[in-house]
Design an enzyme around this catalytic site. Structure first.
Site: not given
Ligand SMILES: NC(=O)c1ccc[n+]([C@@H]2O[C@H](COP(=O)([O-])OP(=O)(O)OC[C@H]3O[C@@H](n4cnc5c(N)ncnc54)[C@H](O)[C@@H]3O)[C@@H](O)[C@H]2O)c1
Length: 447
Positions: A122, A147, A149, A200, A249, A253, A256, A259, A324
């Site tokens: 990305t 991508e 996914l 993206k 919630g 977190g 992806c 960031k 992460r």
């Protein structure tokens, strides 16, 4: 086809396994020695449902191998196409750090004869154009192919994506991509690299916005007779909206969304473009972990010092080991600083890793010992062990006022009703009182 994939993380290993299963001859290129050693020994270094079994099967066919040296293996037998799936982590300013992409592209540019190159990492709009200035010989062989996914369903998502987005300057690489992804029957969006890069970011921003929207609705559903679960169920059943990513919630977190929203905001600011919706999405998300502290202060008193607090689950999602950007990374250090007596439990994270991640917190090996004597328990992961636990037993072991803060809205309020504990979710959640037999499962609030 002979395929190399540079970068064997969540995307790279998934792609390597899926493409080998499809019949391609695949080499996964990884520079990190521990990751490479695991892969060479037949073990996946990232946790994804089904990935280990498929990796073992692909290795048995002889179509999947791993190496640290792209140039050397290309020399022996040239690759037809090289995919780049290296990381683009956030820098200090929030901007995407493209150093891994820059060096991977340089490695591909040095290969003779030059293969087709497909960047899947990305990257912000305009990055391909800027990066390819240093390698003009690759322009007509280059495709930007983001991508999409999801961790937790990575293999299935790779194998049956909702769409394939391809950004190109020349149509020459298209036949290569068609052969590479031969079995895919989804729609293809063929455009320029800049537009593909923006698709993206826009997609991930929309998903992040849905989560922040659900969290804002949860704030609105603080009144006693409002039920956030029913509100989201009713909203999500509209096919124009859908249930996915509408779960209140502690905020997004995964690795992806935080960031990518930060990178897009940074990119927009650099161009003087106002993004009030994006900014609000990020702001709502940043505030979510603070809700836990607010609830604990309301229930335990302003001073948390000395309060024993159990944190149940540190993963963002049970099905992914990617920690992460998990909210636990922000919340637990804050609790340790304020309360001191913090215990942490997660069935998939060992004591040593817990100590490294959360200095000052005490790792516990089971749920019962984690909550024993605790004045509050904070649920951060929807582990089945936590959802299905005998909460009457757990509550009996807790110290008063036995507050349970459900940061994932995953516990069933009707199961907790009547127990000697105070249940607090994100937004008001009501035991299913209307029209459902006692104990019947509630409909899942998210897809
Ligand atoms: N993780 C996801 O769910 C997901 C989903 C869609 C898109 N993406 C994007 O895909 C990219 C990869 O994500 P990830 O989560 O798989 O990253 P990751 O950090 O898990 O893996 C990247 C790997 O690349 C390796 N690497 C870096 N430079 C290398 C080089 N020159 N040679 C060999 N190996 C090298 C690193 O050592 C690391 O193992 C990112 O841009 C990410 O935003 C990720």
């Amino acid at each position: 086809m002979r395929v190399a994939i540079i970068g064997q993380g969540y995307v790279g290993v998934t792609g390597a396994v899926a493409l080998a299963r499809q019949g391609h001859q695949v080499t996964g290129i990884e520079r990190e020695p521990a990751r490479l050693a695991a892969l060479e020994a037949g073990r996946t270094p990232v946790s994804e449902p089904g990935l280990q079994d498929e990796l073992s099967l692909a290795r048995e066919t002889g179509r999947l191998s791993f190496s640290s040296d792209l140039a050397h293996s290309h020399l022996r037998q040239p690759y037809d196409v090289v995919l780049i799936t290296v990381g683009t982590p956030p820098g200090e300013t929030g901007a995407a750090d493209l150093s891994q992409v820059t060096s991977a592209l340089a490695e591909v540019a040095a290969l003779l004869p030059p293969p087709a190159v497909v960047l899947k990492s990305t990257v912000p709009p305009g990055s391909s154009a800027r990066l390819l200035q240093a390698h003009p010989q690759l322009r007509d062989r280059y495709a930007y192919n983001p991508e999409f996914l999801n961790q937790g369903s990575a293999l299935d998502d790779w194998t049956a994506p909702a769409r394939t987005v391809v950004g190109l300057w020349s149509r020459d690489p298209l036949p290569v991509l068609h052969e590479l992804y031969g079995a895919l029957t989804c729609p293809w969006v063929v455009t320029t690299p800049d537009t593909a890069e923006m698709i993206k970011y826009a997609s991930n921003t929309f998903l992040a916005m849905k989560i922040s929207f659900a969290n804002e609705c949860a704030r609105l559903c603080a009144a006693p007779d409002l039920d956030i679960d029913k509100v989201m169920q009713g909203v999500g059943l509209d096919p124009r909206i859908g249930h996915a990513f509408l779960q209140p919630g502690l905020g997004f977190g995964d690795s992806c969304l935080p960031k990518d929203t930060a990178a897009l905001a940074h990119w927009a600011a650099g161009r003087g473009v106002d993004t009030p919706l994006l900014d609000a999405t990020i702001a709502v998300n940043r505030a979510q972990p603070g809700l836990v502290r607010d609830v604990l202060r309301e229930e335990l008193g302003e001073q948390l010092a000395g309060c024993a607090i159990a944190v149940l689950g540190v993963r963002y999602e049970p099905w992914s080991d990617d920690l992460r950007a998990a909210p636990s990374r922000v919340l637990i250090p804050r609790l340790v600083a304020e309360a001191g007596a913090v215990r942490v439990w997660d069935p998939a994270v060992g004591a040593e890793q817990m100590r490294q991640l959360f200095p000052g917190a005490r790792p516990c090996t089971d749920l019962k010992s984690a909550v024993q004597g605790a004045r509050a328990a904070v649920v951060l992961t929807e582990w089945p062990e936590t959802i299905e636990a005998d909460w009457s037993l757990l509550a009996a072991g807790m110290a008063p006022p036995a507050v349970v803060v459900d940061g994932k809205n995953c516990l069933l309020p009707e199961r907790l009703a009547g127990l000697p504990l105070t249940y607090r979710g994100i937004g008001n959640r009501l035991p299913d009182r209307v029209g459902a037999p006692a104990g019947a499962p509630r409909p899942a609030p998210s897809a």
